[in-house]
Each structure stands twice: as structure tokens, then as C-alpha cells.
Motif scaffolding. Structure first.
Motif, PDB file in Angstrom:
ATOM      1  N   ASP A  33     -13.748  28.930  -1.637  1.00 27.85           N
ATOM      2  CA  ASP A  33     -12.645  29.089  -1.436  1.00 27.85           C
ATOM      3  C   ASP A  33     -11.551  28.399  -2.322  1.00 27.85           C
ATOM      4  O   ASP A  33     -11.938  27.570  -2.256  1.00 27.85           O
ATOM      5  N   LEU A  34     -11.247  29.716  -2.818  1.00 26.62           N
ATOM      6  CA  LEU A  34      -9.386  28.804  -3.860  1.00 26.62           C
ATOM      7  C   LEU A  34      -8.443  27.804  -3.245  1.00 26.62           C
ATOM      8  O   LEU A  34      -8.981  28.069  -1.916  1.00 26.62           O
ATOM      9  N   GLY A  62      -5.993  26.456  -0.969  1.00 22.76           N
ATOM     10  CA  GLY A  62      -4.989  26.926  -0.598  1.00 22.76           C
ATOM     11  C   GLY A  62      -5.720  27.805   0.910  1.00 22.76           C
ATOM     12  O   GLY A  62      -4.959  29.054   1.312  1.00 22.76           O
ATOM     13  N   TYR A  63      -7.123  28.027   0.835  1.00 23.00           N
ATOM     14  CA  TYR A  63      -7.891  29.353   1.687  1.00 23.00           C
ATOM     15  C   TYR A  63      -8.725  28.495   2.787  1.00 23.00           C
ATOM     16  O   TYR A  63      -9.670  28.019   1.502  1.00 23.00           O
ATOM     17  N   GLY A  64      -9.060  28.577   2.994  1.00 27.32           N
ATOM     18  CA  GLY A  64     -10.085  28.585   4.123  1.00 27.32           C
ATOM     19  C   GLY A  64     -10.563  27.297   4.234  1.00 27.32           C
ATOM     20  O   GLY A  64      -9.256  26.869   5.188  1.00 27.32           O
ATOM     21  N   GLU A  65     -11.330  26.166   3.586  1.00 31.59           N
ATOM     22  CA  GLU A  65     -11.900  25.203   3.419  1.00 31.59           C
ATOM     23  C   GLU A  65     -11.953  24.193   2.845  1.00 31.59           C
ATOM     24  O   GLU A  65     -12.106  23.284   2.345  1.00 31.59           O
ATOM     25  N   THR A  66     -10.951  25.147   1.596  1.00 31.84           N
ATOM     26  CA  THR A  66     -10.446  24.345   0.195  1.00 31.84           C
ATOM     27  C   THR A  66      -8.869  24.093   0.353  1.00 31.84           C
ATOM     28  O   THR A  66      -7.982  24.710   1.104  1.00 31.84           O
ATOM     29  N   PRO A  67      -8.190  22.054   0.198  1.00 29.34           N
ATOM     30  CA  PRO A  67      -6.507  22.435   0.546  1.00 29.34           C
ATOM     31  C   PRO A  67      -6.245  22.268  -0.603  1.00 29.34           C
ATOM     32  O   PRO A  67      -6.667  23.069  -1.660  1.00 29.34           O
ATOM     33  N   LEU A  68      -4.781  22.623  -0.632  1.00 27.61           N
ATOM     34  CA  LEU A  68      -3.553  22.643  -1.447  1.00 27.61           C
ATOM     35  C   LEU A  68      -2.634  21.464  -1.305  1.00 27.61           C
ATOM     36  O   LEU A  68      -2.234  21.635  -0.375  1.00 27.61           O
ATOM     37  N   GLU A  69      -2.608  20.658  -2.424  1.00 25.66           N
ATOM     38  CA  GLU A  69      -2.105  19.289  -2.130  1.00 25.66           C
ATOM     39  C   GLU A  69      -0.622  19.640  -2.344  1.00 25.66           C
ATOM     40  O   GLU A  69       0.359  20.744  -3.773  1.00 25.66           O
ATOM     41  N   PRO A  70       0.156  19.374  -1.751  1.00 27.75           N
ATOM     42  CA  PRO A  70       2.287  20.038  -2.413  1.00 27.75           C
ATOM     43  C   PRO A  70       1.759  19.185  -3.895  1.00 27.75           C
ATOM     44  O   PRO A  70       1.948  18.109  -3.970  1.00 27.75           O
ATOM     45  N   GLY A  71       2.548  20.431  -4.487  1.00 32.55           N
ATOM     46  CA  GLY A  71       2.809  20.592  -6.047  1.00 32.55           C
ATOM     47  C   GLY A  71       2.001  20.005  -6.634  1.00 32.55           C
ATOM     48  O   GLY A  71       2.016  20.012  -7.987  1.00 32.55           O
ATOM     49  N   ALA A 102     -14.081  24.239  -2.102  1.00 33.88           N
ATOM     50  CA  ALA A 102     -15.534  24.509  -1.103  1.00 33.88           C
ATOM     51  C   ALA A 102     -16.351  25.685  -1.456  1.00 33.88           C
ATOM     52  O   ALA A 102     -15.491  26.268  -1.580  1.00 33.88           O
ATOM     53  N   HIS A 103     -17.097  25.942  -2.214  1.00 34.74           N
ATOM     54  CA  HIS A 103     -17.965  27.010  -1.815  1.00 34.74           C
ATOM     55  C   HIS A 103     -19.193  26.491  -1.073  1.00 34.74           C
ATOM     56  O   HIS A 103     -20.124  25.562  -1.357  1.00 34.74           O
ATOM     57  N   TRP A 104     -20.485  27.865  -1.202  1.00 39.66           N
ATOM     58  CA  TRP A 104     -21.352  27.836  -0.892  1.00 39.66           C
ATOM     59  C   TRP A 104     -22.563  28.382  -1.559  1.00 39.66           C
ATOM     60  O   TRP A 104     -22.457  29.886  -2.488  1.00 39.66           O
ATOM     61  N   VAL A 105     -24.281  27.861  -2.025  1.00 37.63           N
ATOM     62  CA  VAL A 105     -24.743  28.793  -2.439  1.00 37.63           C
ATOM     63  C   VAL A 105     -26.165  29.610  -1.832  1.00 37.63           C
ATOM     64  O   VAL A 105     -26.198  28.261  -1.163  1.00 37.63           O
TER      65      VAL A 105
END
Length: 243
Positions: free
Chosen positions: A44-45, A47-56, A4-7
Motif C-alpha cells: 500500500d503506497l 495514503g492507501y489501505g494500511e499505510t498512513p499519510l502524515e500531514p505535510g 505496509a507490504h505483504w510477501v
């Protein structure tokens, strides 16, 4: 995966990478001003904000940041990284120094420096609280540990919101494989401003000292009033620090 990113804005590109207890929202006030004469990129890296982090998940934060710059067609950029975000910026700039015109590293860790006992104790207490299922307790701990005395109640609530969101995304993902690229300060030829706070953990000042001795073109600024997140603690001073 695209983060997720913004410009916002037009002009020379400026990348802002958030701290490990925050997300892109930490830069909201700065973006409003910087975008008047810059093309400001926030993200958002995982696992932060609007960027998910998939298990494993198997990934690289540095690789993800580079992919965003490539997707946006940004060949050269000025980069500002706070805390862990500053570490990610160092990784990318070590591998692709030609793409960075200037770096600002705010209370950033680096390779080759050992954490101090107080920081290790904070990590241990965070782990204890999370293992006990006390996410609110771990969140409050990090707000206390990573904001200095200048932070107001609104700032503390914002950090609490961002940190709790990170826990909500990261804890269900379990163990992940985040490849860290080596930091090689000697390869980073662009001007680098190193910012530290007197109320921060000693590890981050030690990291700045280590980098200052190895970077070809470094400037060191120590802030007597600051904790770990000076751009949040004194937003009015932030533009002067990162421009």
C-alpha cells in the motif's frame, strides 16, 4: 518509513503496485494464483489501505517502493503496475533499469502526455465534490469513471471501499510533497507489456502509444471490453494479462 507490504509464495520475485483509486486488495485474486510459482510482493503506497499519510509529509512513492525491495533483499523483479502504480513503476525502472526483468503497465499514465478533456472534467468534478464535503459522491464518481461495463457489483463495491479509504487517509493530510522521479522510457531495456482498455479515458491510450514509440522492447495489448481496471473487471483474464 516502511510501507505496509505483504510477501506470499516462493520463486522469482513479482511486484504488484496498485492503482490510484485502489490499494493492495485489488490484487487479492491474482496473488492466490501467482504465489504458486512466484514470490509475490504487494504493498500500500502512502495514503492507501494500511499505510498512513502524515500531514505535510515529504516523500517519494518511487523511493518508497525501492526501499521495500531493498528491505526484502530483492535484487531483480518483474513488476506489474496498474494506472498510477504503473507510473510509479516507470519512475523506479527509469532510475534502476537493471533491477527489472519485465514490466506490465496496465492503463498507466506517463510523462510527456497531456490529459484529455474528459479526464480533466472528471478531476474537476471530483475536486468540486470533495470541497463540498461529499466524499461519498466523489467515491461513487470514481467508481463510475474507472470501471468498465464488465465489472460486477462485488467489484464495484470493492473499488468503492478502497477509494473511500484513500480519501479518509489523504484528505486530513492536506498538501504533501511527493517527489516524482523522471520517467525515461529509453533507459528501460526489459520487455514491457502495455495494456489499455477501449472504455478508458483517451489519455491512457495516448500514454501507451507514447511509451510504445520510445521503449526499446514494448508489446501493446488493447482490450475492446475493458475500462481502466481490467484485472478487476475480468479477474479470470487477469493472469493471462500479467504473467
Amino acid at each position: 518509513m516502511t510501507l505496509a507490504h505483504w510477501v506470499v509464495g516462493e520463486g522469482p520475485a513479482m511486484l504488484l503496485v496498485h492503482a490510484g483509486v485502489a490499494d493492495a486488495r485489488m490484487w487479492t485474486r491474482e496473488v492466490a494464483e501467482l504465489s504458486k510459482d512466484h514470490r509475490v510482493i504487494t504493498l500500500d503506497l502512502r495514503g492507501y489501505g494500511e499505510t498512513p499519510l502524515e500531514p505535510g509529509a515529504k516523500y517519494s512513492d518511487a523511493g518508497d517502493v525501492l526501499a521495500v525491495l531493498d528491505e526484502l533483499g530483492v535484487d531483480t523483479v518483474k513488476a506489474v503496475g496498474a494506472s498510477y502504480g504503473g507510473y510509479v513503476v516507470q519512475q523506479v525502472a527509469s532510475r534502476h533499469p537493471e533491477r527489472f526483468t519485465r514490466l506490465v503497465l496496465i492503463c498507466a499514465p506517463t510523462d510527456g502526455v497531456e490529459p484529455d478533456d474528459a479526464l480533466r472534467a472528471g478531476w474537476a468534478e471530483e475536486e468540486r465534490l470533495l470541497e463540498a464535503g461529499d466524499v461519498d459522491g466523489a467515491t461513487d464518481l470514481n467508481v463510475r469513471n474507472f470501471l468498465g461495463p464488465e465489472a460486477d457489483d462485488e467489484t464495484r463495491e470493492l473499488l468503492r471501499t478502497m477509494q473511500k479509504r484513500a480519501f479518509e487517509l489523504q484528505l486530513p493530510a492536506g498538501d504533501v510533497d511527493n517527489e516524482e522521479w523522471p520517467v525515461e522510457p529509453e533507459k528501460i531495456g526489459a520487455p514491457v507489456r502495455l495494456i489499455t482498455g477501449a472504455h478508458d479515458f483517451r489519455f491512457f491510450a495516448d500514454s501507451a502509444t507514447y511509451l510504445a514509440e520510445r521503449l526499446p522492447n514494448a508489446e501493446r495489448i488493447d482490450l475492446p471490453w475493458a475500462g481502466h481496471l481490467p484485472t478487476l473487471e475480468r479477474p479470470g483474464d487477469a493472469l493471462g494479462l500479467i504473467r
